[in-house]
Design an enzyme around this catalytic site. Sequence first.
Site, PDB file in Angstrom:
ATOM      1  N   GLY A   1      37.539   7.563 -11.703  1.00  0.00           N
ATOM      2  CA  GLY A   1      38.075   6.673 -12.717  1.00  0.00           C
ATOM      3  C   GLY A   1      36.961   6.145 -13.597  1.00  0.00           C
TER       4      GLY A   1
ATOM      5  CG  HIS B   1      34.234  11.326 -16.536  1.00  0.00           C
ATOM      6  ND1 HIS B   1      33.879  10.001 -16.614  1.00  0.00           N
ATOM      7  CD2 HIS B   1      34.006  11.701 -15.244  1.00  0.00           C
ATOM      8  CE1 HIS B   1      33.471   9.579 -15.427  1.00  0.00           C
ATOM      9  NE2 HIS B   1      33.526  10.594 -14.577  1.00  0.00           N
TER      10      HIS B   1
ATOM     11  CD  GLN C   1      30.364  14.624  -6.765  1.00  0.00           C
ATOM     12  OE1 GLN C   1      30.085  14.194  -7.883  1.00  0.00           O
ATOM     13  NE2 GLN C   1      31.487  14.321  -6.161  1.00  0.00           N
TER      14      GLN C   1
END
Length: 293
Positions: free
Chosen positions: A30, A36, A147
């Site tokens: 979020g 993004h 990640q």
Amino acid sequence: MHLACLSAGKAFIREVARTGQTIGTVHTLGALHLGHAELIKRAASENDVAIVTVYPNKIQLRPGGSYDFNLDDDIGLALRSGATAVISSNDTEMFPPGYRTFVSQGDCHLRLGGPEAYLQEAVTGAVRWICYAKPTRSYFGLKDIGQAILVKRAVADLLLDCEIRFVPTVRYKNGVPISSRLRRFSRSELDELSCLFTALNHSRKEIAQGASSVKDLVASATSQIKFRHFKLDFVRVVGANNFEDLEQVELPFIILGAATAHGLRIFDNIYVPDQDTLVKGPSDIWIDLPEQS
């Protein structure tokens, strides 16, 4: 389209799979931003369907911590960036009583940011979404290099039929990477933080010119970082395959730096997978700075 639970999202995914369309996914906590948006644009342009998941992964937040995001704003940004569907969820669905499965990769998750980075939990969350959505391709930004690399390794090790695509870091024109952690920082603070990237990139240039002693490189980079509001935590050069600190530089590697302000640790990195990137620099995406505040 917004699908507000896992069952609705799964029905949509099954229908897409039935028609043989390709799926690209972007998995987020979020608080979506222009970084993004770049991931979503790539997913939309390279696949028939682009799915964005929005869920502040409970296990990678500090115990008792909360995550500030606005779901309506996130849905709007995702759809404007080309998403076909946004799937959201909650703790009740994602972590029912008895949940206990984590993706273990030895101590790799501890080597970049330490235990406070919750990297194992971040990788677990991403792999769970990939298992759920069964995408053709899933997109990860190089800003979150740990990640990205560990998810790619996990997908390969677990024989998941998904291609992991790395997307260059989106940066303000002063070099600071776009991050939800920086959304409350002032323009002057962003300008101050820019010297971290400048120092990391200087190290890359030194290596391209033949420097190889990590001790000397770190000392040189550290001397260039002048903070007033931030505290420099570290500058490191690590191997890209295992995140172990190097003594002598060898490809592939990551030049990594971290600084802290307002109780938040801010990471930046330059990922150097090959000689071409070493010489030319990473193919980052540059955008204008926010208005002065």
